[in-house]
Enzyme design. Structure first.
Site, mmCIF file in Angstrom:
data_model
loop_
_atom_site.group_PDB
_atom_site.id
_atom_site.type_symbol
_atom_site.label_atom_id
_atom_site.label_comp_id
_atom_site.label_asym_id
_atom_site.label_seq_id
_atom_site.Cartn_x
_atom_site.Cartn_y
_atom_site.Cartn_z
ATOM 1 C CG ASP A 30 -2.197 0.800 0.921
ATOM 2 O OD1 ASP A 30 -3.274 0.188 0.824
ATOM 3 O OD2 ASP A 30 -2.103 2.044 0.736
ATOM 4 C CB CYS A 260 -19.988 -3.609 -4.220
ATOM 5 S SG CYS A 260 -18.332 -4.088 -3.786
HETATM 6 C C1 UDX Z 1 -21.979 -6.876 -2.341
HETATM 7 C C2 UDX Z 1 -22.067 -8.269 -2.993
HETATM 8 O O1 UDX Z 1 -22.976 -9.085 -2.248
HETATM 9 C C3 UDX Z 1 -20.705 -8.918 -3.060
HETATM 10 O O2 UDX Z 1 -20.792 -10.156 -3.762
HETATM 11 C C4 UDX Z 1 -19.739 -7.983 -3.798
HETATM 12 O O3 UDX Z 1 -18.436 -8.527 -3.845
HETATM 13 C C5 UDX Z 1 -19.714 -6.600 -3.151
HETATM 14 O O4 UDX Z 1 -21.059 -6.094 -3.072
HETATM 15 P P1 UDX Z 1 -21.738 -5.881 0.123
HETATM 16 O O5 UDX Z 1 -21.826 -4.549 -0.533
HETATM 17 O O6 UDX Z 1 -20.678 -6.122 1.133
HETATM 18 O O7 UDX Z 1 -21.547 -7.032 -0.993
HETATM 19 O O8 UDX Z 1 -23.127 -6.149 0.843
HETATM 20 P P2 UDX Z 1 -24.448 -7.038 0.653
HETATM 21 O O9 UDX Z 1 -24.610 -7.892 1.838
HETATM 22 O O10 UDX Z 1 -24.496 -7.691 -0.657
HETATM 23 O O11 UDX Z 1 -25.564 -5.891 0.731
HETATM 24 C C6 UDX Z 1 -25.601 -4.823 -0.200
HETATM 25 C C7 UDX Z 1 -26.726 -3.877 0.107
HETATM 26 O O12 UDX Z 1 -27.991 -4.444 -0.205
HETATM 27 C C8 UDX Z 1 -26.834 -3.448 1.567
HETATM 28 O O13 UDX Z 1 -27.139 -2.058 1.596
HETATM 29 C C9 UDX Z 1 -27.984 -4.257 2.118
HETATM 30 O O14 UDX Z 1 -28.627 -3.611 3.182
HETATM 31 C C10 UDX Z 1 -28.874 -4.352 0.900
HETATM 32 N N1 UDX Z 1 -29.754 -5.537 0.861
HETATM 33 C C11 UDX Z 1 -29.212 -6.782 0.715
HETATM 34 C C12 UDX Z 1 -31.138 -5.377 0.931
HETATM 35 O O15 UDX Z 1 -31.665 -4.260 1.069
HETATM 36 N N2 UDX Z 1 -31.933 -6.486 0.827
HETATM 37 C C13 UDX Z 1 -31.428 -7.732 0.646
HETATM 38 O O16 UDX Z 1 -32.231 -8.690 0.538
HETATM 39 C C14 UDX Z 1 -30.029 -7.899 0.601
#
Ligand code: UDX
Length: 431
Positions: A30, A260
């Site tokens: 880094d 993401c």
């Molecule tokens: C996501 C992807 O799941 C992962 O595969 C990728 O590598 C990075 O992006 P992350 O952003 O860590 O991961 O969180 P995730 O658990 O997927 O939730 C994303 C968002 O969706 C959150 O804001 C969560 O609150 C929301 N969410 C998720 C919902 O509102 N409803 C759901 O049913 C699932």
């Protein structure tokens, strides 16, 4: 194997640590020297279950090292991961400045056969770009391979996701490079999907866009439920029980945020646009997501007669539980709107308060969930931390000025919340 990982954000650090824990000799890089020093001292820069233990363990057994020199790391490694950030530029396209700079430094350092793996989320064609940059540094094309190996880990469960992937995607031109990566990942016993570079890059964007679409779909359905007195929980359960659809990511709430989904859905739209395809479906997915939070706030304003002069308690600030990440967190939109309307915010999050405070110093950050409701005109559950699931709702209601609860994540059973003294409102059920 000897592995270098450039970039120690969520993806880079977790990948480096897991590979070190599996017995490889890993050097993370880094350019932020303070971060390097702190990681070297065993302090993880991110909040992630299990990460500190893994860091301490691999530092101690010598499998994990960290440096600020790309050249040093590349020279002693046969596999080099690029895992630097690709934040969205103002037009929605990912900013590849860091990827380009790192590719250049890697190119300058390559002096033996090396596999360069792109793990950062990048648009189609980035693998070719990295290859060209390395060639431009005078590296012969038979001395290196560029591979796309997208990461699918979720924050909050990053280590276990990395150890137990649904699949490992390897995009490459040469089968030999794929074989080397299969060897590296063999202990994970996962399915390999070997493809060309462009397809691998699209799998990452496409996967995250589809998951965001699923959430926006169920959130749009929640709006219909509110209008016709149906219950989104039951509707989602019924829809998700169809094995072709599946129950995951059908959880209606305030919408998706994080590092993401917002970036990748926008990136998918921009990538399609660049290829002259208007991905209108995904533009609507983004719009539904923005509307979802605003509609919830409209309902709250309507119920309490506007935010001006009102005290609003917020339970949770991080974009989701088990992380201190507040990138594109719904809490930011909510606080902004309340403060701009002349309301007062008193908020609690187990780990993320100090980060939100930097954005909104005017809000009050309390030290316990129970302090959120003290004198509040309304309480909003924003992030579904387990701590809030087990909270004593009657005690929480006891100190509120008005015991009105708007549950943005559908955590509480309506009858239980009402029995505890709350006037209870949630998503996908008419108030
Ligand atoms: C996501 C992807 O799941 C992962 O595969 C990728 O590598 C990075 O992006 P992350 O952003 O860590 O991961 O969180 P995730 O658990 O997927 O939730 C994303 C968002 O969706 C959150 O804001 C969560 O609150 C929301 N969410 C998720 C919902 O509102 N409803 C759901 O049913 C699932």
């Amino acid at each position: 194997m000897k592995v270098a990982v450039v970039g120690t954000g969520y993806v880079g650090l977790v990948t480096g640590l897991v590979l070190a824990d599996l017995g490889n000799e890993v050097t993370c890089v880094d350019k932020d020297t303070k971060k390097v020093e702190s990681i070297r001292a065993g302090i993880a820069p991110i909040f992630e279950p299990g990460i500190e233990e893994m860091l301490k363990r691999t530092l101690k057994n010598g499998n994990f090292n960290i440096t600020d020199s790309i050249a040093d790391a590349v020279k002693k490694s046969e596999i080099v991961f690029i895992a630097v950030g690709t934040p969205p530029a103002t037009d929605g396209t990912p900013d590849l400045t860091a990827v380009r700079a790192v590719a250049k430094d890697i190119g300058k350092a390559i002096d033996k056969p090396t596999i360069v793996i792109n793990k950062s989320t990048v648009p189609v064609g980035s693998g070719d770009m990295v290859e060209q940059i390395i060639k431009d540094q005078g590296v012969a094309s038979d001395l290196f391979d560029v591979v796309s190996n997208p990461e699918f880990l979720r924050e909050g469960s990053a280590i276990s996701d990395t150890l137990n992937p649904d699949r490992i995607v390897i995009g490459t031109r040469r089968p030999e490079a794929a074989e080397k990566l299969k060897e590296l990942y063999a202990p994970l016993q996962s399915e390999f999907i070997v493809t060309d570079l462009n397809s691998a890059e699209l799998i990452k964007y496409g996967g995250n866009s589809f998951l965001a679409l699923k959430i926006s779909f169920i959130n749009a359905m929640s709006r219909v439920c509110e209008l016709c007195n149906a219950n989104i929980g039951d509707v989602a359960r019924g829809i998700g029980a169809d094995q072709r659809i599946g129950p995951q990511f059908l959880y209606a709430g305030l919408g998706w945020g994080g590092s993401c989904f917002p970036k990748d859905v926008q990136g998918m739209v921009a990538t399609a646009q660049g290829l002259d395809y208007d991905f209108g479906l995904l533009k609507e997915v983004i719009k539904i997501n923005e509307d979802q939070t605003n509609h919830f706030l409209d309902r709250i304003e309507h119920r309490i007669g506007g935010f001006e002069g009102k005290t609003v308690g917020l339970l949770g600030l991080a974009f989701k539980p088990n992380t201190d990440d507040i990138r594109d967190a719904k809490a930011l939109v909510i606080i902004d709107r309340i403060l701009k309307a002349g309301g007062r915010v008193q908020a609690y999050d187990p780990v993320a308060s100090h980060l939100v405070e930097d954005h909104f110093p005017a809000a009050i950050y309390v030290n316990s969930a129970y302090d959120v409701s003290k004198g509040a005109d309304v309480v909003i559950l924003v992030t579904e931390w387990n701590e809030f699931r087990q909270i004593d709702l009657a005690r929480l209601a006891g100190t509120a000025k008005e015991a009105i609860l708007f549950d943005g994540r559908r955590v509480y059973a309506p009858e239980k919340a009402r029995a505890a003294g709350w006037e209870y409102h949630t998503i996908g059920i008419a108030s």
